[in-house]
Write a protein that holds these residues in place. Structure first.
Motif, PDB file in Angstrom:
ATOM      1  N   ARG A 113      -0.776   0.091   0.863  1.00 53.38           N
ATOM      2  CA  ARG A 113      -0.054   1.203   0.233  1.00 53.38           C
ATOM      3  C   ARG A 113      -1.015   2.091  -0.563  1.00 53.38           C
ATOM      4  N   GLY A 114      -2.016   1.475  -1.187  1.00 51.92           N
ATOM      5  CA  GLY A 114      -2.973   2.223  -1.989  1.00 51.92           C
ATOM      6  C   GLY A 114      -3.743   3.276  -1.211  1.00 51.92           C
ATOM      7  N   PHE A 115      -3.995   3.041   0.070  1.00 53.07           N
ATOM      8  CA  PHE A 115      -4.684   4.042   0.882  1.00 53.07           C
ATOM      9  C   PHE A 115      -3.820   5.289   1.048  1.00 53.07           C
ATOM     10  N   PHE A 116      -2.530   5.109   1.207  1.00 51.49           N
ATOM     11  CA  PHE A 116      -1.626   6.249   1.328  1.00 51.49           C
ATOM     12  C   PHE A 116      -1.532   6.994   0.006  1.00 51.49           C
ATOM     13  N   GLN A 117      -1.451   6.259  -1.083  1.00 54.19           N
ATOM     14  CA  GLN A 117      -1.386   6.890  -2.396  1.00 54.19           C
ATOM     15  C   GLN A 117      -2.663   7.660  -2.713  1.00 54.19           C
ATOM     16  N   ALA A 118      -3.797   7.178  -2.210  1.00 51.83           N
ATOM     17  CA  ALA A 118      -5.083   7.839  -2.452  1.00 51.83           C
ATOM     18  C   ALA A 118      -5.388   8.930  -1.424  1.00 51.83           C
ATOM     19  N   GLY A 119      -4.529   9.096  -0.422  1.00 48.84           N
ATOM     20  CA  GLY A 119      -4.754  10.113   0.601  1.00 48.84           C
ATOM     21  C   GLY A 119      -5.879   9.761   1.559  1.00 48.84           C
ATOM     22  N   LYS A 120      -6.129   8.465   1.751  1.00 46.42           N
ATOM     23  CA  LYS A 120      -7.203   8.025   2.654  1.00 46.42           C
ATOM     24  C   LYS A 120      -6.622   7.649   4.012  1.00 46.42           C
ATOM     25  N   PRO A 121      -7.363   7.905   5.079  1.00 47.90           N
ATOM     26  CA  PRO A 121      -6.834   7.641   6.422  1.00 47.90           C
ATOM     27  C   PRO A 121      -6.673   6.154   6.731  1.00 47.90           C
ATOM     28  N   VAL A 122      -5.652   5.878   7.542  1.00 39.92           N
ATOM     29  CA  VAL A 122      -5.322   4.519   7.955  1.00 39.92           C
ATOM     30  C   VAL A 122      -5.121   4.523   9.464  1.00 39.92           C
ATOM     31  N   ALA A 123      -5.610   3.477  10.133  1.00 38.24           N
ATOM     32  CA  ALA A 123      -5.405   3.298  11.569  1.00 38.24           C
ATOM     33  C   ALA A 123      -4.793   1.920  11.787  1.00 38.24           C
ATOM     34  N   ALA A 124      -3.728   1.854  12.598  1.00 42.38           N
ATOM     35  CA  ALA A 124      -3.036   0.590  12.843  1.00 42.38           C
ATOM     36  C   ALA A 124      -2.651   0.507  14.313  1.00 42.38           C
ATOM     37  N   ILE A 125      -2.833  -0.676  14.893  1.00 39.93           N
ATOM     38  CA  ILE A 125      -2.527  -0.865  16.306  1.00 39.93           C
ATOM     39  C   ILE A 125      -1.577  -2.040  16.500  1.00 39.93           C
ATOM     40  N   CYS A 126      -0.722  -1.907  17.493  1.00 40.74           N
ATOM     41  CA  CYS A 126       0.134  -2.974  17.978  1.00 40.74           C
ATOM     42  C   CYS A 126       1.147  -3.398  16.911  1.00 40.74           C
ATOM     43  N   HIS A 127       1.152  -4.668  16.541  1.00 44.16           N
ATOM     44  CA  HIS A 127       2.089  -5.198  15.556  1.00 44.16           C
ATOM     45  C   HIS A 127       1.671  -4.904  14.111  1.00 44.16           C
ATOM     46  N   ALA A 128       0.493  -4.327  13.903  1.00 43.67           N
ATOM     47  CA  ALA A 128       0.001  -4.060  12.546  1.00 43.67           C
ATOM     48  C   ALA A 128       0.945  -3.175  11.742  1.00 43.67           C
ATOM     49  N   LEU A 129       1.785  -2.423  12.421  1.00 44.30           N
ATOM     50  CA  LEU A 129       2.726  -1.543  11.728  1.00 44.30           C
ATOM     51  C   LEU A 129       3.695  -2.308  10.842  1.00 44.30           C
ATOM     52  N   TRP A 130       3.888  -3.600  11.103  1.00 47.11           N
ATOM     53  CA  TRP A 130       4.764  -4.399  10.236  1.00 47.11           C
ATOM     54  C   TRP A 130       4.291  -4.354   8.790  1.00 47.11           C
ATOM     55  N   LEU A 131       2.993  -4.395   8.570  1.00 43.47           N
ATOM     56  CA  LEU A 131       2.474  -4.320   7.203  1.00 43.47           C
ATOM     57  C   LEU A 131       2.830  -2.971   6.580  1.00 43.47           C
ATOM     58  N   LEU A 132       2.764  -1.902   7.356  1.00 44.24           N
ATOM     59  CA  LEU A 132       3.069  -0.569   6.825  1.00 44.24           C
ATOM     60  C   LEU A 132       4.565  -0.384   6.580  1.00 44.24           C
TER      61      LEU A 132
END
Length: 181
Positions: free
Chosen positions: A93-112
């Motif tokens: 969540r901190g990456f989104f709050q800081a405006g930093k890019p995030v990359a997620a593949i497959c089932h990783a979206l569960w964390l997001l």
């Protein structure tokens, strides 16, 4: 600054860790492996044990400001373990709050989904997550790679190992854009 790769102590899909890692190295980045426990993580090739990898940092001792971006590899068990760990959820969540890019593949979206950062975003994932994503306020699409620039942080998502080339190309482009801008 390095790129954080966040995985659980076991269950990460090995190819979804190693191919993006190598792509980051080839592009001149310094990847660092984070997990919820120190030591080594057990990767998998689908349901079969694969290699183990040494952890660089425990996520409870890390902060998003130490990293330029975040990569979240998949695997079915990996994000399921991560979304149950408050430090992993907070770190993502901190990456989104800081405006930093995030990359997620497959089932990783569960964390997001657990981090409550998919609301209002269009993204892709392994198809079985589409209901979870919609229930969390996101829009799911069936695409090889999806780049979402809504909000302060860019999110690059992809469906599966077959999409790794497109995923790596997209996140490296977005990470370079974020670093230069």
């Amino acid at each position: 600054m390095p790129i954080a790769f966040l995985v659980a102590p076991e269950g990460v899909e090995q190819v979804e860790l190693t191919e993006p890692w190598q792509a980051a190295v080839d592009a001149g980045h310094t990847p660092r492996l984070l997990s919820t426990r120190p030591g080594r993580v057990q990767a998998f090739d689908h349901l079969d044990k694969a290699d183990t990898f040494e952890i660089d940092q425990v996520v409870a001792e890390a902060a998003p400001d130490e990293y330029e971006a975040l990569v979240l590899p998949g695997g079915v068990a990996n994000p399921d373990f991560l979304r149950m760990d408050p430090d992993a959820v907070s770190f993502a969540r901190g990456f989104f709050q800081a405006g930093k890019p995030v990359a997620a593949i497959c089932h990783a979206l569960w964390l997001l989904v657990e981090a409550d950062v998919v609301r209002g975003r269009t993204l892709t994932s392994w198809p079985s997550l589409q209901t979870d994503i919609r229930n969390a306020g996101g829009t799911w699409v069936d695409a090889q790679v999806q780049v979402c620039r809504d909000g302060p942080a860019t999110l690059v998502t992809s469906r599966r190992p077959d999409d790794l080339k497109a995923f790596c190309d997209a996140f490296l482009t977005e990470f370079a854009t974020a670093a230069s801008g």
